[in-house]
Write an enzyme that holds these catalytic residues in place. Structure first.
Site, PDB file in Angstrom:
ATOM      1  N   GLU A 117       0.771  -1.087   0.077  1.00 17.89           N
ATOM      2  CA  GLU A 117       0.201   0.207  -0.020  1.00 17.89           C
ATOM      3  C   GLU A 117       0.836   1.266   0.000  1.00 17.89           C
ATOM      4  O   GLU A 117       0.203   2.349   0.223  1.00 17.89           O
ATOM      5  CB  GLU A 117      -1.027   0.008   1.166  1.00 17.89           C
ATOM      6  CG  GLU A 117      -1.755  -1.190   1.334  1.00 17.89           C
ATOM      7  CD  GLU A 117      -2.853  -1.026   0.254  1.00 17.89           C
ATOM      8  OE1 GLU A 117      -2.939  -0.295  -0.646  1.00 17.89           O
ATOM      9  OE2 GLU A 117      -3.958  -2.317   0.441  1.00 17.89           O
ATOM     10  N   HIS A 141      -2.971   2.232   8.210  1.00 21.74           N
ATOM     11  CA  HIS A 141      -3.996   1.643   7.823  1.00 21.74           C
ATOM     12  C   HIS A 141      -4.206   0.170   8.371  1.00 21.74           C
ATOM     13  O   HIS A 141      -3.028  -0.234   8.715  1.00 21.74           O
ATOM     14  CB  HIS A 141      -3.709   1.085   5.953  1.00 21.74           C
ATOM     15  CG  HIS A 141      -4.439  -0.191   5.589  1.00 21.74           C
ATOM     16  ND1 HIS A 141      -5.928   0.009   5.862  1.00 21.74           N
ATOM     17  CD2 HIS A 141      -4.270  -1.147   5.217  1.00 21.74           C
ATOM     18  CE1 HIS A 141      -6.307  -1.142   5.118  1.00 21.74           C
ATOM     19  NE2 HIS A 141      -5.458  -1.724   4.920  1.00 21.74           N
ATOM     20  N   HIS A 143      -7.078  -2.897   9.726  1.00 22.76           N
ATOM     21  CA  HIS A 143      -8.106  -3.954   9.639  1.00 22.76           C
ATOM     22  C   HIS A 143      -9.082  -3.761  10.737  1.00 22.76           C
ATOM     23  O   HIS A 143      -9.417  -4.860  11.553  1.00 22.76           O
ATOM     24  CB  HIS A 143      -7.701  -5.357   9.216  1.00 22.76           C
ATOM     25  CG  HIS A 143      -7.298  -5.253   7.767  1.00 22.76           C
ATOM     26  ND1 HIS A 143      -6.468  -6.280   7.102  1.00 22.76           N
ATOM     27  CD2 HIS A 143      -6.849  -4.379   6.900  1.00 22.76           C
ATOM     28  CE1 HIS A 143      -6.055  -6.166   6.166  1.00 22.76           C
ATOM     29  NE2 HIS A 143      -6.188  -5.081   5.883  1.00 22.76           N
ATOM     30  N   GLU A 171     -17.823  12.168  21.908  1.00 24.82           N
ATOM     31  CA  GLU A 171     -16.680  12.807  21.687  1.00 24.82           C
ATOM     32  C   GLU A 171     -16.361  12.537  20.139  1.00 24.82           C
ATOM     33  O   GLU A 171     -15.260  13.510  19.751  1.00 24.82           O
ATOM     34  CB  GLU A 171     -15.247  12.397  22.575  1.00 24.82           C
ATOM     35  CG  GLU A 171     -16.117  12.297  24.011  1.00 24.82           C
ATOM     36  CD  GLU A 171     -15.188  13.075  24.943  1.00 24.82           C
ATOM     37  OE1 GLU A 171     -13.933  13.013  24.975  1.00 24.82           O
ATOM     38  OE2 GLU A 171     -15.657  13.467  26.230  1.00 24.82           O
ATOM     39  N   HIS A 212     -12.837  -3.985   3.673  1.00 22.70           N
ATOM     40  CA  HIS A 212     -11.376  -3.951   3.876  1.00 22.70           C
ATOM     41  C   HIS A 212     -10.710  -3.238   5.293  1.00 22.70           C
ATOM     42  O   HIS A 212     -10.148  -3.739   6.189  1.00 22.70           O
ATOM     43  CB  HIS A 212     -10.656  -3.016   2.769  1.00 22.70           C
ATOM     44  CG  HIS A 212      -9.127  -3.396   2.725  1.00 22.70           C
ATOM     45  ND1 HIS A 212      -8.378  -3.336   1.498  1.00 22.70           N
ATOM     46  CD2 HIS A 212      -8.318  -3.502   3.636  1.00 22.70           C
ATOM     47  CE1 HIS A 212      -6.994  -3.401   1.733  1.00 22.70           C
ATOM     48  NE2 HIS A 212      -7.095  -3.677   2.919  1.00 22.70           N
TER      49      HIS A 212
HETATM   50  P1  13P Z   1       1.174  -5.514   3.027  1.00 19.84           P
HETATM   51  O1  13P Z   1       1.643  -6.615   3.879  1.00 19.84           O
HETATM   52  O2  13P Z   1       1.856  -5.477   1.638  1.00 19.84           O
HETATM   53  O3  13P Z   1       1.536  -4.209   4.086  1.00 19.84           O
HETATM   54  O4  13P Z   1      -0.441  -5.453   2.881  1.00 19.84           O
HETATM   55  C1  13P Z   1      -1.441  -5.525   4.018  1.00 19.84           C
HETATM   56  C2  13P Z   1      -2.687  -4.968   3.632  1.00 19.84           C
HETATM   57  O5  13P Z   1      -3.367  -4.666   4.656  1.00 19.84           O
HETATM   58  C3  13P Z   1      -3.197  -4.452   2.245  1.00 19.84           C
HETATM   59  O6  13P Z   1      -4.171  -3.666   2.282  1.00 19.84           O
HETATM   60 ZN    ZN Z   2      -5.407  -3.752   4.308  1.00 17.33          ZN
END
Ligand code: 13P
Ligand code: ZN
Length: 275
Positions: A117, A141, A143, A171, A212
């Site tokens: 990413e 980023h 999950h 908040e 995602h």
């Molecule tokens: P990477 O292992 O390449 O960082 O990818 C993980 C991920 O969350 C892709 O969206």
């Molecule tokens: Zn991801």
């Protein structure tokens, strides 16, 4: 002494561990990049590899990031392992003068590469650096479980997600008064998701990737992690409320309540999302 003794690198590793402990980083899920300050680069430079890696084109370009250095997680690397084995899990990359290629100057040992990413992180660093007068340094980023769950039932609009999150924890409107952006489902890791996210991040500190995860920005690790934590906590409350009540919500924070919070806390709420 080495790179791992430099304070900013310690802070970076701590944030990776914090994300892992939250349960947001199954396997290699998620990625973190940090745009280093000149003095942080200077502190690490004595420990850079004698010979930097080759330049690698990113498929995206940003003039305002030419010559910058980033700490990045490695593609396919596990947040769970960052603290135990940083040299193989994270690295420092330098950006070339054209702002379109990176090369490894430390870490990512054994042939590892920056996160897949990286193009998304890079374009979002560019947009957030410009939007904040240079203050933004972190792109993260994760999950985040409940944020992802909500993308199966809420309409995928900035308005619907911003309102649901503001109403689910008092908040939230103070922490992200501009709201959040929502990107439709897209293939991870390419220039397409990078461009779609960076359009959102012109207006927001955070964007949600349907089915995602979550993408947040901030000036430092505390603020960026705190933003992700706040959004995910609010999403968790909303998921619980919907689950408990079979979809019935008896009462919530009204639009006038939201305006009252904004007034007393001195923030400007995005009026586009209020009735
Ligand atoms: P990477 O292992 O390449 O960082 O990818 C993980 C991920 O969350 C892709 O969206
Ligand atoms: Zn991801």
């Amino acid at each position: 002494m080495g790179v791992l003794d430099v304070e900013i690198v310690k802070g970076y590793i701590r944030m990776c561990t914090d994300g892992w402990l939250q349960g947001w980083h199954e396997r290699n899920g998620g990625n973190l990049t940090y745009r280093m300050k000149d003095e942080e680069v200077a502190a690490c430079r004595p420990f850079f590899n004698a010979v930097p890696g080759p330049w690698v084109q990113m498929g995206v370009q940003a003039e305002n990031l030419a010559g910058e250095y980033f700490i990045t997680t490695g593609s396919g690397k596990y947040f769970r392992n960052v603290e135990l084995d940083p040299e193989h899990s994270i690295g420092i990359v330098e950006i070339n003068a054209a702002g379109d290629s990176w090369r490894i100057v430390w870490g990512l040992a054994g042939g590892a590469k920056p996160t897949s990413e990286f193009p998304s992180h890079f374009m979002n660093h560019s947009v957030r650096k410009a939007a904040t007068g240079g203050a933004n340094r972190v792109i993260y980023h994760c999950h985040a479980t409940n944020v992802i769950a909500l993308t199966y039932i809420l309409p995928l609009t900035d308005r619907d997600f911003s309102r649901a999150l503001w109403q689910s924890a008092t908040e939230c409107p103070v922490v992200f008064p501009e709201g959040v952006g929502v990107c439709p489902w897209m293939v991870p890791g390419g220039a397409g998701i990078a461009m779609a996210t960076s359009e959102k991040m012109k207006h927001y500190q955070a964007a949600i990737w349907a089915q995602h995860g979550l993408f947040v920005s901030g000036p430092d690790f505390d603020t960026a992690f705190g933003l992700a934590h706040t959004i995910e906590k609010s999403a968790e409350i909303y998921v619980k409320v919907l689950s408990m009540g079979g979809g019935l919500i008896r009462q919530t924070i009204t639009d006038d309540d939201l305006r009252a919070i904004a007034r007393d806390f001195g923030v400007v709420l995005n009026e586009d999302f209020l009735d």
